[in-house]
Design a protein around this motif. Sequence first.
Motif, mmCIF file in Angstrom:
data_model
loop_
_atom_site.group_PDB
_atom_site.id
_atom_site.type_symbol
_atom_site.label_atom_id
_atom_site.label_comp_id
_atom_site.label_asym_id
_atom_site.label_seq_id
_atom_site.Cartn_x
_atom_site.Cartn_y
_atom_site.Cartn_z
ATOM 1 N N UNK A 10 0.797 -1.161 -0.097
ATOM 2 C CA UNK A 10 0.013 0.085 -0.202
ATOM 3 C C UNK A 10 0.759 1.334 0.092
ATOM 4 N N UNK A 11 2.036 1.170 0.540
ATOM 5 C CA UNK A 11 2.695 2.486 0.973
ATOM 6 C C UNK A 11 3.393 2.703 -0.640
ATOM 7 N N UNK A 12 3.846 1.654 -1.264
ATOM 8 C CA UNK A 12 4.656 1.703 -2.476
ATOM 9 C C UNK A 12 3.314 2.007 -3.701
ATOM 10 N N UNK A 13 2.301 1.837 -3.352
ATOM 11 C CA UNK A 13 1.164 2.102 -4.340
ATOM 12 C C UNK A 13 0.810 3.657 -4.219
ATOM 13 N N UNK A 14 0.751 4.050 -3.039
ATOM 14 C CA UNK A 14 0.568 5.284 -2.597
ATOM 15 C C UNK A 14 1.609 6.453 -3.158
ATOM 16 N N UNK A 15 2.977 5.947 -3.179
ATOM 17 C CA UNK A 15 4.067 6.648 -3.604
ATOM 18 C C UNK A 15 4.061 6.619 -5.216
ATOM 19 N N UNK A 16 3.713 5.489 -5.715
ATOM 20 C CA UNK A 16 3.399 5.287 -7.364
ATOM 21 C C UNK A 16 2.308 6.197 -7.912
ATOM 22 N N UNK A 17 1.362 6.874 -6.841
ATOM 23 C CA UNK A 17 0.309 7.471 -7.431
ATOM 24 C C UNK A 17 -0.974 6.862 -7.598
ATOM 25 N N UNK A 18 -0.938 5.446 -7.163
ATOM 26 C CA UNK A 18 -2.420 4.762 -7.188
ATOM 27 C C UNK A 18 -3.179 5.110 -6.127
ATOM 28 N N UNK A 19 -4.398 5.601 -6.510
ATOM 29 C CA UNK A 19 -5.448 6.011 -5.542
ATOM 30 C C UNK A 19 -6.039 4.981 -4.778
ATOM 31 N N UNK A 20 -5.042 4.720 -3.520
ATOM 32 C CA UNK A 20 -5.442 3.592 -2.633
ATOM 33 C C UNK A 20 -6.793 3.444 -2.164
ATOM 34 N N UNK A 21 -7.237 4.993 -1.352
ATOM 35 C CA UNK A 21 -8.456 5.140 -0.676
ATOM 36 C C UNK A 21 -9.408 4.814 -1.704
ATOM 37 N N UNK A 22 -9.439 5.291 -3.207
ATOM 38 C CA UNK A 22 -10.337 4.938 -4.128
ATOM 39 C C UNK A 22 -10.571 3.415 -4.265
ATOM 40 N N UNK A 23 -9.408 2.673 -4.532
ATOM 41 C CA UNK A 23 -9.621 1.043 -4.507
ATOM 42 C C UNK A 23 -10.216 0.565 -3.241
ATOM 43 N N UNK A 24 -9.748 1.077 -2.039
ATOM 44 C CA UNK A 24 -10.558 0.733 -1.061
ATOM 45 C C UNK A 24 -12.146 0.650 -1.243
ATOM 46 N N UNK A 25 -12.564 1.888 -1.592
ATOM 47 C CA UNK A 25 -14.024 2.254 -1.686
ATOM 48 C C UNK A 25 -14.524 1.160 -2.636
ATOM 49 N N UNK A 26 -13.915 1.134 -3.810
ATOM 50 C CA UNK A 26 -14.387 0.089 -4.820
ATOM 51 C C UNK A 26 -14.491 -1.269 -4.335
ATOM 52 N N UNK A 27 -13.489 -1.724 -3.876
ATOM 53 C CA UNK A 27 -13.548 -3.205 -3.226
ATOM 54 C C UNK A 27 -14.439 -3.381 -2.370
ATOM 55 N N UNK A 28 -14.832 -2.751 -1.270
ATOM 56 C CA UNK A 28 -15.891 -2.994 -0.347
ATOM 57 C C UNK A 28 -17.061 -2.829 -0.804
ATOM 58 N N UNK A 29 -17.375 -1.733 -1.662
ATOM 59 C CA UNK A 29 -18.813 -1.472 -2.188
ATOM 60 C C UNK A 29 -19.082 -2.714 -3.167
ATOM 61 N N UNK A 30 -17.992 -3.034 -3.644
ATOM 62 C CA UNK A 30 -18.091 -4.313 -4.754
ATOM 63 C C UNK A 30 -18.441 -5.750 -4.011
ATOM 64 N N UNK A 31 -17.668 -5.846 -2.735
ATOM 65 C CA UNK A 31 -17.805 -6.948 -1.916
ATOM 66 C C UNK A 31 -19.392 -6.888 -1.415
ATOM 67 N N UNK A 32 -19.704 -5.643 -0.892
ATOM 68 C CA UNK A 32 -21.337 -5.582 -0.608
ATOM 69 C C UNK A 32 -22.111 -5.802 -1.730
ATOM 70 N N UNK A 33 -21.898 -5.400 -2.947
ATOM 71 C CA UNK A 33 -22.837 -5.526 -3.936
ATOM 72 C C UNK A 33 -22.905 -7.210 -4.118
ATOM 73 N N UNK A 34 -22.093 -7.955 -4.327
ATOM 74 C CA UNK A 34 -21.955 -9.361 -4.783
ATOM 75 C C UNK A 34 -22.433 -10.035 -3.400
#
Length: 327
Positions: A211-235
Amino acid sequence: MEAINEKGRALNRAGKFIQTNLVLVVLIVLVVITAVAEPRFVSSANIANILRQFGPLAFVSLGMTFAIIAGFIDLSVAGIINLTVVVTITLIDVLGQVPALCVGLLVGAGAGYLNSKILISGGATTQARALFITFGMSTIYGALALLISGGSTKQLRSLGSDYSLFQSIGQDGFGILPVSFIIFLGCLAVLYIFQSKTYMGRAINLTGGNKKAANLAGIPVNRSITIIFTLSGLMAAVGAIVLFSRVTSASPLIGEGYETNAILAVVVGGSSLLGGNGSVLKTILGVLLVTLMSNCLNLLGVSTYMQVVVKGAILVIAIWLDNRRKV
């Protein structure tokens, strides 16, 4: 001498194939043994039954796959299932079956979205913290289901409105292919494309890897977490609707145990609990193994309690093997 060397190379290739495709090999062995011991296993009626049993766990496991790939575990899915079925069946008489189904899906997605915001705001970026928070949220969702239902189970046949849509989802099919399985194939195709062909799908893998490397690389970690758990709830919500459509009743406790079975399916399918590695296609092999195992043990007359022991042992072995691969 050459013949001995060739035999050794063949054995090495066979060993590597088994190691790489262990779940597939176990599935084949399980099917062959059960088919020989109990011929009813390969009947069209039993195959259709397996495909119907396959649906609810498959949907929940698809959502859980993304959570585990990202380095989390979502224990809230059991509570989301309970809340979804209670809200959906309660609203059929009030809104009609299609709006009730849509609200049920929104409840699942909304619960997952709420999970993500609590995790992000609390800085819970580790698996251990997310595990306890999602367990607490599962308790809240389950309690809400009990409050709404009054702790009672409601039957579809007791409704005053049309519920043919849910009957179709739970009972209808095309040949041996149930409607729920066809819905599953559609979801699997969409999620596979999302995971393998989109930027956010690849970002989820990177988020789980570091996660730290992803943040440094410009990956939107918080947005990823939002998508992950929203998708998990939907499924989880999709799995809930398929489940209560099949059993034709909505219990506020209907989702109990699905979180464990989903984790089992995902880990057995080859996704790493450490995150960063996994595939929805591999998860389906894990779901198939769990579903077939239950069906086979039922046909062979193995008690429910022993089945729980077997599933627990398989989960322990899968986690042990996952840890061994990282050593």
